[in-house]
Design a protein around this motif. Structure first.
Motif, mmCIF file in Angstrom:
data_model
loop_
_atom_site.group_PDB
_atom_site.id
_atom_site.type_symbol
_atom_site.label_atom_id
_atom_site.label_comp_id
_atom_site.label_asym_id
_atom_site.label_seq_id
_atom_site.Cartn_x
_atom_site.Cartn_y
_atom_site.Cartn_z
ATOM 1 N N ALA A 24 46.776 -0.663 11.319
ATOM 2 C CA ALA A 24 47.464 -0.934 9.960
ATOM 3 C C ALA A 24 46.358 -0.466 8.951
ATOM 4 C CB ALA A 24 48.022 -1.879 9.771
ATOM 5 N N SER A 27 46.271 3.099 9.612
ATOM 6 C CA SER A 27 47.466 4.229 9.272
ATOM 7 C C SER A 27 48.329 2.794 8.544
ATOM 8 C CB SER A 27 48.238 4.461 10.488
ATOM 9 O OG SER A 27 47.261 5.368 11.292
ATOM 10 N N LEU A 29 50.900 0.184 6.861
ATOM 11 C CA LEU A 29 52.395 -0.129 6.706
ATOM 12 C C LEU A 29 53.086 0.577 5.526
ATOM 13 C CD1 LEU A 29 52.436 -3.858 7.861
ATOM 14 C CD2 LEU A 29 53.347 -2.079 9.332
ATOM 15 N N THR A 45 54.477 1.422 10.718
ATOM 16 C CA THR A 45 53.507 2.345 10.983
ATOM 17 C C THR A 45 53.675 2.786 12.188
ATOM 18 O OG1 THR A 45 51.269 3.013 10.428
ATOM 19 C CG2 THR A 45 51.627 0.971 11.414
ATOM 20 N N SER A 46 53.013 3.672 12.838
ATOM 21 C CA SER A 46 52.969 4.339 13.991
ATOM 22 C C SER A 46 51.244 4.330 14.622
ATOM 23 C CB SER A 46 53.414 5.381 14.280
ATOM 24 O OG SER A 46 54.957 5.404 14.295
ATOM 25 N N CYS A 47 51.116 4.708 15.834
ATOM 26 C CA CYS A 47 49.935 5.138 16.351
ATOM 27 C C CYS A 47 50.114 5.866 17.567
ATOM 28 C CB CYS A 47 48.867 3.662 16.786
ATOM 29 S SG CYS A 47 49.536 2.721 17.883
ATOM 30 N N HIS A 65 50.669 10.574 9.182
ATOM 31 C CA HIS A 65 51.032 9.513 8.551
ATOM 32 C C HIS A 65 51.793 10.107 7.111
ATOM 33 C CE1 HIS A 65 51.037 5.959 5.678
ATOM 34 N NE2 HIS A 65 50.864 5.198 6.962
ATOM 35 N N TRP A 71 47.683 10.120 12.632
ATOM 36 C CA TRP A 71 47.900 8.839 13.140
ATOM 37 C C TRP A 71 46.834 8.242 13.994
ATOM 38 C CZ3 TRP A 71 52.117 6.796 11.104
ATOM 39 C CH2 TRP A 71 53.223 7.386 10.681
#
Length: 196
Positions: A24, A27, A29, A45-47, A65, A71
């Motif tokens: 976070a 990348s 939130l 968020t993502s990874c 992102h 990401w």
């Protein structure tokens, strides 16, 4: 559906929380909106190679992102855990390509939906719960199918695979004060998926 109760030790939960905080940081939130323009009741968020995105253009996976940066890679611990879990259900070739991280505050929820944005709808969906308990809704493969409520606790893992891979599911309610894992309360949910 497979519900692994209290699967993760407190130490493992804290390790996952630590790597999620690092994700976070890189990348951040954000609060997505539905195609209708209505904001979600959670931040995310993502990874991984790809990240899940929702906006007025629809639901999809993208390589960056919303801030335009790539990401963050999936942390090794999460990647290895997902592969191990997939192997336990017979998916030895499982390739985690994305990990969606949702943060639900005390009033957070998520409506019934299918995980069907993936190009390959066969690999399992692996969901990890951290923080406050939540009332998880699970139904059938049609929206109007009857749902049942399941309490998911910190350290629980839910795997949707086989006949349940496209089951409608959601979060009805967060139960505040049921875990001290997250300092400000709420719930963190990690959803690992193979997209292709």
């Amino acid at each position: 559906m497979l519900h692994l109760q209290q699967y993760l030790t407190l130490e493992q939960q804290n390790e996952i929380l630590t790597v999620c905080r690092e994700v976070a940081r890189q990348s951040p939130l954000f609060t997505p909106v539905m195609p209708s323009g209505k904001p979600f009741n959670c931040q995310m968020t993502s990874c991984g190679e790809l990240g899940w995105i929702s906006d007025t253009k629809g639901y999809r996976y993208g390589e960056t992102h919303p801030n335009g940066k790539p990401w963050t890679p999936i942390p090794e611990m999460i990647n290895n855990l997902a592969k191990d879990l997939a192997n336990q259900i017979g998916e030895s070739s499982y390739h985690p390509q994305t990990c969606l991280i949702n943060y639900y505050q005390k009033s957070g929820k998520l409506g019934l939906h299918q995980d069907n944005s993936e190009k390959n709808l066969n690999p399992a969906i692996i969901s990890i719960s951290l923080g406050d308990d939540a009332i998880f809704l699970i139904g059938g493969n049609k929206r109007n199918a009857k749902t049942k409520e399941i309490i998911v606790k910190s350290g629980d893992i839910i795997i949707l695979h086989g006949d349940s891979r496209l089951a409608f599911h959601g979060i009805k309610k967060i139960i505040p004060g049921t875990s001290s894992l997250l300092k400000n309360g709420g719930r963190l949910n990690l959803t690992i998926r193979q997209v292709y």
